[in-house]
Design a protein around this motif. Structure first.
Motif, mmCIF file in Angstrom:
data_model
loop_
_atom_site.group_PDB
_atom_site.id
_atom_site.type_symbol
_atom_site.label_atom_id
_atom_site.label_comp_id
_atom_site.label_asym_id
_atom_site.label_seq_id
_atom_site.Cartn_x
_atom_site.Cartn_y
_atom_site.Cartn_z
ATOM 1 N N GLU A 12 0.747 -1.221 0.103
ATOM 2 C CA GLU A 12 -0.052 -0.019 0.091
ATOM 3 C C GLU A 12 0.823 1.064 -0.065
ATOM 4 O OE1 GLU A 12 -3.943 -0.979 2.695
ATOM 5 O OE2 GLU A 12 -3.949 0.910 1.500
ATOM 6 N N ALA A 13 2.187 1.284 0.747
ATOM 7 C CA ALA A 13 2.892 2.194 0.762
ATOM 8 C C ALA A 13 4.285 1.721 1.229
ATOM 9 C CB ALA A 13 2.425 3.306 1.688
ATOM 10 N N GLY A 14 5.300 2.399 0.611
ATOM 11 C CA GLY A 14 6.470 2.173 1.042
ATOM 12 C C GLY A 14 7.060 1.065 0.092
ATOM 13 N N CYS A 15 8.341 0.209 0.795
ATOM 14 C CA CYS A 15 8.865 -0.848 -0.193
ATOM 15 C C CYS A 15 8.361 -2.282 0.255
ATOM 16 C CB CYS A 15 10.212 -0.883 0.508
ATOM 17 S SG CYS A 15 11.326 0.373 -0.009
ATOM 18 N N PRO A 16 7.699 -2.853 -0.681
ATOM 19 C CA PRO A 16 7.120 -4.101 -0.533
ATOM 20 C C PRO A 16 8.026 -5.336 0.042
ATOM 21 C CG PRO A 16 7.458 -4.070 -2.787
ATOM 22 C CD PRO A 16 7.814 -2.673 -2.192
ATOM 23 N N GLY A 17 7.449 -5.884 1.041
ATOM 24 C CA GLY A 17 8.537 -7.085 1.581
ATOM 25 C C GLY A 17 9.422 -6.375 2.856
ATOM 26 N N VAL A 18 9.147 -5.053 2.967
ATOM 27 C CA VAL A 18 9.939 -4.504 4.020
ATOM 28 C C VAL A 18 8.765 -3.813 5.317
ATOM 29 C CG1 VAL A 18 11.567 -3.014 5.128
ATOM 30 C CG2 VAL A 18 11.901 -4.040 3.165
ATOM 31 N N ALA A 19 8.580 -4.450 6.383
ATOM 32 C CA ALA A 19 7.341 -4.110 7.142
ATOM 33 C C ALA A 19 6.169 -4.033 6.387
ATOM 34 C CB ALA A 19 7.684 -2.664 7.884
ATOM 35 N N ASP A 20 6.013 -5.046 5.468
ATOM 36 C CA ASP A 20 4.898 -4.942 4.625
ATOM 37 C C ASP A 20 4.690 -6.437 4.017
ATOM 38 O OD1 ASP A 20 3.272 -2.854 4.358
ATOM 39 O OD2 ASP A 20 4.643 -1.525 3.068
ATOM 40 N N PRO A 21 3.593 -6.901 3.069
ATOM 41 C CA PRO A 21 3.715 -8.039 2.518
ATOM 42 C C PRO A 21 4.455 -8.053 1.503
ATOM 43 C CG PRO A 21 1.209 -7.303 3.028
ATOM 44 C CD PRO A 21 2.280 -6.078 3.447
ATOM 45 N N GLY A 22 4.879 -9.163 1.018
ATOM 46 C CA GLY A 22 5.705 -9.371 -0.251
ATOM 47 C C GLY A 22 6.865 -10.311 0.040
ATOM 48 N N ALA A 23 7.480 -10.513 1.172
ATOM 49 C CA ALA A 23 8.465 -11.416 1.355
ATOM 50 C C ALA A 23 8.342 -12.854 1.095
ATOM 51 C CB ALA A 23 9.002 -11.342 2.799
ATOM 52 N N GLN A 24 7.027 -13.386 1.273
ATOM 53 C CA GLN A 24 6.773 -14.700 1.002
ATOM 54 C C GLN A 24 6.762 -15.063 -0.312
ATOM 55 O OE1 GLN A 24 3.241 -14.851 3.559
ATOM 56 N NE2 GLN A 24 3.857 -17.027 4.159
ATOM 57 N N ILE A 25 6.121 -14.060 -1.277
ATOM 58 C CA ILE A 25 6.119 -14.433 -2.624
ATOM 59 C C ILE A 25 7.720 -14.325 -3.329
ATOM 60 C CG2 ILE A 25 5.817 -12.158 -3.464
ATOM 61 C CD1 ILE A 25 3.233 -14.553 -4.692
ATOM 62 N N VAL A 26 8.471 -13.527 -2.696
ATOM 63 C CA VAL A 26 9.626 -13.493 -2.942
ATOM 64 C C VAL A 26 10.544 -14.526 -2.644
ATOM 65 C CG1 VAL A 26 11.968 -12.191 -2.852
ATOM 66 C CG2 VAL A 26 9.800 -10.880 -3.055
ATOM 67 N N LYS A 27 10.152 -15.183 -1.547
ATOM 68 C CA LYS A 27 10.884 -16.396 -1.171
ATOM 69 C C LYS A 27 10.571 -17.462 -2.003
ATOM 70 C CE LYS A 27 12.165 -19.189 2.762
ATOM 71 N NZ LYS A 27 11.485 -19.904 3.971
ATOM 72 N N LEU A 28 9.177 -17.496 -2.480
ATOM 73 C CA LEU A 28 8.919 -18.824 -3.480
ATOM 74 C C LEU A 28 9.638 -18.613 -4.619
ATOM 75 C CD1 LEU A 28 7.380 -21.280 -3.052
ATOM 76 C CD2 LEU A 28 5.241 -19.862 -4.097
ATOM 77 N N ALA A 29 9.681 -17.446 -5.374
ATOM 78 C CA ALA A 29 10.370 -16.884 -6.291
ATOM 79 C C ALA A 29 11.771 -17.325 -6.439
ATOM 80 C CB ALA A 29 10.090 -15.428 -6.672
#
Lengths: 234, 234
Positions: A92-109
């Protein structure tokens, strides 16, 4: 067919801050994508229209990624990428994956050898640290401070004793900021240095480092809904 | 006369990455300044000419801020700001004050109630974290890994046991990267996840997360002078 790439796309953290916080090339890379994994579809679409008023929203595909998204869905999202399509991840705001969702999808990627490209944009953690005057050679981001009063007290006492290992950064949801500041003033020592970074990148940004004693003197009051970072350091 | 402000100015971390990593408004704010506190005068001047080929270098004042600058000089630098002039702080690359000089001058500025404004730009720490797939809700940046072999071993063992408290981020000078990777492969467990982020924002950027076992299999070799971040997480 070779796999597509995942682009981690930062979003402004303040109103009217696109040109001040998103590089031109990042905006261009973003508008070239047609697949997005997003925390909030409405804000994602609004942002895409802000950076390109002709952005073809209806020809684009949006997948939802929030706290309730079951992990088995991630697999499905990534099939699109494995089929050769580039895909952007936006919170929604800021950097995805940092204090925000996104890390799990990157882990799988990463597990699937999909290339993940982080794009430059605003992080309230980094911006607060830069302006705090505290040690930036070593620091810890703790995420959300504990909600429970007793746990919060022991959390604050613990991290205040660790400033020799680096700056201690934490936050809470905006409506609890006053409670968090009050707990800091109650539990920290008068000579401890506390930084509060408020509305970063906004027109009313305030980043102030002073002793707990001076915070007490000033009787600082948060207004409603102001996002803030808290830092203890030296 | 009211005091000027301090602008914390990020610099690209890769060649030819200005439009990909520095927002337009940040470039504009930078070229409006005439006073700079910089880690390296040569790179600072070169950067200013890159973003504005007519930038009036000769009408601008540059103060040096590096590890050897005695703190009493900071006081003098800030007099210019207290006299009403805005002043930019720039390190050689990335965000000033974060894993780079700059924090001490900001600390003094905060004491003197000078407003410090952090501008958005690239941080290899944040970019590496975004693309690693590791926990971004909590993380620690440790700065430079210990040089001594025994200390390095105990450092790696200690931080590898702390991934439940968040992602562990560290680095070394580029010419020691191979030695650091070798030490990781020697001291971490085969199933530990290690991310190496290389030449971030560069045309040959590589950000790869895999198990220590797979790093060993691939016999990864650094080329000379490639800046890198190392992350252990889960």
């Amino acid at each position: 067919m070779s796999s597509g790439k995942i682009y981690m796309i930062p979003i402004p953290i303040a109103e009217n801050a696109i040109q001040a916080s998103i590089p031109m090339e990042v905006q261009k890379q973003t508008t070239e994508l047609r697949y997005f994994i997003v925390e909030n579809i409405k804000t994602a679409r609004r942002y895409l229209r802000q950076i390109d008023k002709n952005f073809p929203i209806d020809d684009s595909t949006f997948f939802i990624l929030d706290k309730r998204t079951p992990p088995e869905k991630f697999q499905k999202y990534l099939e699109v990428v494995l089929d050769g399509n580039n895909c952007g991840v936006m919170s929604e705001a800021g950097c995805p994956g940092v204090a925000d969702p996104g890390a799990q999808i990157v882990k799988l990627a990463q597990e699937k050898n999909i290339q993940v490209i982080p794009l430059v944009g605003p992080s309230s953690i980094l911006l607060a640290l830069m302006a705090s005057g505290f040690d930036g050679q070593q620091f810890t981001f703790h995420g959300y401070a504990p909600y429970d009063k007793k746990e919060l007290k022991s959390f604050l006492n613990r991290i205040a004793s660790q400033t020799k290992f680096g700056t201690q950064i934490f936050m809470d949801t905006p409506y609890r900021n006053q409670k968090l500041l009050d707990a800091c003033l109650e539990n920290l020592n008068d000579n401890d240095l506390l930084c509060v970074a408020l509305n970063i990148n906004g027109s009313d940004e305030m980043i102030k480092t002073q002793t707990v004693k001076n915070w007490k003197k000033n009787h600082f009051q948060f207004k409603e809904k102001q996002p803030a970072m808290f830092l203890i350091g030296r």
